[in-house]
Write a protein that holds these residues in place. Structure first.
Motif, short mmCIF file in Angstrom:
data_model
loop_
_atom_site.label_atom_id
_atom_site.label_comp_id
_atom_site.label_asym_id
_atom_site.label_seq_id
_atom_site.Cartn_x
_atom_site.Cartn_y
_atom_site.Cartn_z
N ALA A 66 5.71 -4.20 8.06
CA ALA A 66 6.06 -5.32 8.94
C ALA A 66 5.23 -6.53 8.55
N VAL A 67 5.58 -7.66 9.14
CA VAL A 67 4.71 -8.83 9.08
C VAL A 67 3.76 -8.73 10.27
N THR A 78 3.35 -3.91 3.44
CA THR A 78 4.47 -3.10 2.96
C THR A 78 3.96 -1.74 2.54
N VAL A 79 4.47 -0.72 3.17
CA VAL A 79 4.09 0.66 2.85
C VAL A 79 5.22 1.30 2.05
N GLN A 138 6.09 -7.53 13.33
CA GLN A 138 7.54 -7.63 13.42
C GLN A 138 8.16 -7.07 12.16
N ALA A 139 8.89 -5.99 12.34
CA ALA A 139 9.61 -5.37 11.23
C ALA A 139 10.99 -6.00 11.12
N PRO A 140 11.62 -5.91 9.94
CA PRO A 140 12.95 -6.50 9.76
C PRO A 140 13.95 -5.97 10.79
N VAL A 176 0.84 -1.19 0.00
CA VAL A 176 0.00 0.00 0.00
C VAL A 176 0.88 1.24 0.00
N GLN A 177 0.30 2.33 -0.45
CA GLN A 177 1.02 3.60 -0.45
C GLN A 177 0.87 4.28 0.91
N PRO A 178 1.78 5.16 1.24
CA PRO A 178 1.61 5.93 2.48
C PRO A 178 0.25 6.62 2.48
#
Length: 120
Positions: A91-92, A117-118, A39-41, A12-14
């Motif tokens: 994030a997941v 994913t933004v 959970q982000a990388p 998606v876009q911001p």
């Protein structure tokens, strides 16, 4: 056996507004609470929002005013409406259910995770 299955997410876009869904099913006597974690990388998994069987909700500070959790733990359903997404929301996202099994054993169950994913 208990299954926790998420859906939704994607790229998606911001500023976008995706909605995540989660359903818990199986040998469930009672669900005390359901929630969303992410959970982000390179980072630890963190609580995003939670809803209890009494419909109380709680959010991490970074999403307050932008995300809304809803659902019905009696039906094993929980949703996360995400508004005004930011790059740092990438994030997941994992659904969690705090379940009392038919055997009276309390256990936590997790979904498989869905990527959000933004990016512009």
């Amino acid at each position: 056996q208990v299954q926790v299955v998420e859906s939704g997410g994607g790229s998606v876009q911001p500023g976008g507004s995706p909605r995540l869904s989660c359903v818990a099913s199986g040998s469930i006597r009672y669900i005390n609470a359901m929630g969303w974690y992410r959970q982000a990388p390179g980072k630890e998994r963190e609580l995003v929002a939670i809803i209890t069987s009494g419909a109380s909700t709680n959010y991490t500070d970074s999403v307050k005013g932008r995300f809304t959790i809803s659902g019905d733990t009696a039906k094993g359903t929980v949703y996360l409406q995400m508004n005004s997404l930011k790059l740092e929301d990438t994030a997941v996202y994992y659904c969690n259910a705090k379940i009392l099994l038919l055997t009276w054993e309390p256990r936590d169950y997790w979904g498989q995770g869905t990527q959000v994913t933004v990016s512009s």
